[in-house]
Design a protein around this motif. Sequence first.
Motif, PDB file in Angstrom:
ATOM      1  N   LYS A 104       0.833  -1.208   0.000  1.00 48.56           N
ATOM      2  CA  LYS A 104       0.000   0.000   0.000  1.00 48.56           C
ATOM      3  C   LYS A 104       0.867   1.256   0.000  1.00 48.56           C
ATOM      4  N   ILE A 105       1.924   1.264   0.797  1.00 49.13           N
ATOM      5  CA  ILE A 105       2.829   2.418   0.867  1.00 49.13           C
ATOM      6  C   ILE A 105       3.461   2.686  -0.491  1.00 49.13           C
ATOM      7  N   ILE A 106       3.939   1.630  -1.153  1.00 52.32           N
ATOM      8  CA  ILE A 106       4.613   1.792  -2.444  1.00 52.32           C
ATOM      9  C   ILE A 106       3.633   2.255  -3.516  1.00 52.32           C
ATOM     10  N   PHE A 107       2.453   1.647  -3.588  1.00 53.38           N
ATOM     11  CA  PHE A 107       1.474   2.061  -4.590  1.00 53.38           C
ATOM     12  C   PHE A 107       1.039   3.513  -4.365  1.00 53.38           C
ATOM     13  N   GLU A 108       0.893   3.913  -3.109  1.00 51.84           N
ATOM     14  CA  GLU A 108       0.527   5.306  -2.815  1.00 51.84           C
ATOM     15  C   GLU A 108       1.624   6.266  -3.271  1.00 51.84           C
ATOM     16  N   MET A 109       2.883   5.872  -3.084  1.00 49.73           N
ATOM     17  CA  MET A 109       4.000   6.714  -3.537  1.00 49.73           C
ATOM     18  C   MET A 109       3.997   6.851  -5.055  1.00 49.73           C
ATOM     19  N   LEU A 110       3.766   5.735  -5.753  1.00 48.56           N
ATOM     20  CA  LEU A 110       3.738   5.770  -7.210  1.00 48.56           C
ATOM     21  C   LEU A 110       2.565   6.606  -7.713  1.00 48.56           C
ATOM     22  N   ARG A 111       1.417   6.496  -7.054  1.00 48.51           N
ATOM     23  CA  ARG A 111       0.255   7.300  -7.422  1.00 48.51           C
ATOM     24  C   ARG A 111       0.565   8.799  -7.257  1.00 48.51           C
ATOM     25  N   LYS A 112       1.256   9.131  -6.181  1.00 43.54           N
ATOM     26  CA  LYS A 112       1.605  10.537  -5.922  1.00 43.54           C
ATOM     27  C   LYS A 112       2.558  11.063  -6.991  1.00 43.54           C
ATOM     28  N   LEU A 113       3.478  10.218  -7.452  1.00 48.59           N
ATOM     29  CA  LEU A 113       4.399  10.634  -8.510  1.00 48.59           C
ATOM     30  C   LEU A 113       3.632  10.970  -9.786  1.00 48.59           C
ATOM     31  N   ALA A 114       2.623  10.159 -10.110  1.00 54.16           N
ATOM     32  CA  ALA A 114       1.787  10.447 -11.282  1.00 54.16           C
ATOM     33  C   ALA A 114       1.024  11.753 -11.084  1.00 54.16           C
ATOM     34  N   ASN A 115       0.484  11.951  -9.900  1.00 54.90           N
ATOM     35  CA  ASN A 115      -0.244  13.191  -9.606  1.00 54.90           C
ATOM     36  C   ASN A 115       0.648  14.413  -9.766  1.00 54.90           C
ATOM     37  N   ASN A 116       1.945  14.221  -9.520  1.00 52.86           N
ATOM     38  CA  ASN A 116       2.896  15.327  -9.602  1.00 52.86           C
ATOM     39  C   ASN A 116       3.537  15.464 -10.985  1.00 52.86           C
ATOM     40  N   GLY A 117       2.979  14.766 -11.983  1.00 49.58           N
ATOM     41  CA  GLY A 117       3.400  15.007 -13.349  1.00 49.58           C
ATOM     42  C   GLY A 117       4.172  13.906 -14.041  1.00 49.58           C
ATOM     43  N   LYS A 118       4.540  12.842 -13.315  1.00 49.75           N
ATOM     44  CA  LYS A 118       5.288  11.755 -13.946  1.00 49.75           C
ATOM     45  C   LYS A 118       4.351  10.830 -14.732  1.00 49.75           C
ATOM     46  N   CYS A 119       4.923  10.135 -15.684  1.00 47.84           N
ATOM     47  CA  CYS A 119       4.241   9.022 -16.339  1.00 47.84           C
ATOM     48  C   CYS A 119       4.727   7.759 -15.645  1.00 47.84           C
ATOM     49  N   VAL A 120       3.827   7.047 -14.972  1.00 43.39           N
ATOM     50  CA  VAL A 120       4.192   5.881 -14.168  1.00 43.39           C
ATOM     51  C   VAL A 120       3.573   4.633 -14.779  1.00 43.39           C
ATOM     52  N   ILE A 121       4.415   3.660 -15.111  1.00 38.82           N
ATOM     53  CA  ILE A 121       3.951   2.415 -15.735  1.00 38.82           C
ATOM     54  C   ILE A 121       4.391   1.253 -14.853  1.00 38.82           C
ATOM     55  N   VAL A 122       3.418   0.493 -14.362  1.00 42.43           N
ATOM     56  CA  VAL A 122       3.689  -0.555 -13.379  1.00 42.43           C
ATOM     57  C   VAL A 122       3.238  -1.908 -13.904  1.00 42.43           C
ATOM     58  N   VAL A 123       4.145  -2.873 -13.936  1.00 42.29           N
ATOM     59  CA  VAL A 123       3.801  -4.274 -14.171  1.00 42.29           C
ATOM     60  C   VAL A 123       3.527  -4.906 -12.814  1.00 42.29           C
ATOM     61  N   SER A 124       2.384  -5.545 -12.669  1.00 42.83           N
ATOM     62  CA  SER A 124       2.030  -6.098 -11.357  1.00 42.83           C
ATOM     63  C   SER A 124       1.073  -7.282 -11.506  1.00 42.83           C
TER      64      SER A 124
END
Length: 225
Positions: A181-201
Amino acid sequence: MNKITIINGYKEYIKLKEKIIILDNINISFESEMMYGIFGKSGSGKTTLLNIIGTIDNLTSGTITFDNQEINGMKKDTIADLRMQKIGYIFQDFYLNENLTLEENISQPMFINPKFNKKSIQERSNLLIDMVGLKERKKHYPNELSGGERQRVCIARALANDPDIILADEPTGNLDKKNEKIIFEMLRKLANNGKCVIVVSHSNSIFEYTNKALKLEEGKLIEYE
């Protein structure tokens, strides 16, 4: 703005004289301020797709562009510079240097980036350490950290050169639900801040965080329902 576009993407391997199609006529754009989840069975080609996006592997045919700049035919040095400046990787198995402290691991990508000097490397390392909540651990070595803490170090390292694109290959595969949960929340925040985030899961929990979920099946990339 579209950060990455794949047009007629096709990838095959020849194994024991047999042709194996990994990607079959894929057409897709990945945009900034978005978090994408890519699903599929083991061996479906998810990591291959991620490596092609990350310029580690190549398409057999088709094109891939970064900000409308086609990378097909680029010189290796040019692609390496693009990778360093625009792409950050997060791996399931961390790949941290056990002989370096948390702070030193995060600093490593900046030492090959000419835009950083010793002072700015120190400043950005401290900024990233604070961002992932590991200020009290900055002098610790990887074997002194939990799995969740190690993955947070990996996120900070991936952000060292302030890339536009974050590629995460099973970033929570070795973690419990709390740290996932902590890691997914961090990745979500990075996208909110302008990054393009692509996750294989493989984790269904990622549905809560992605803007778009995609499934890779029999070489086709389709929107996941």
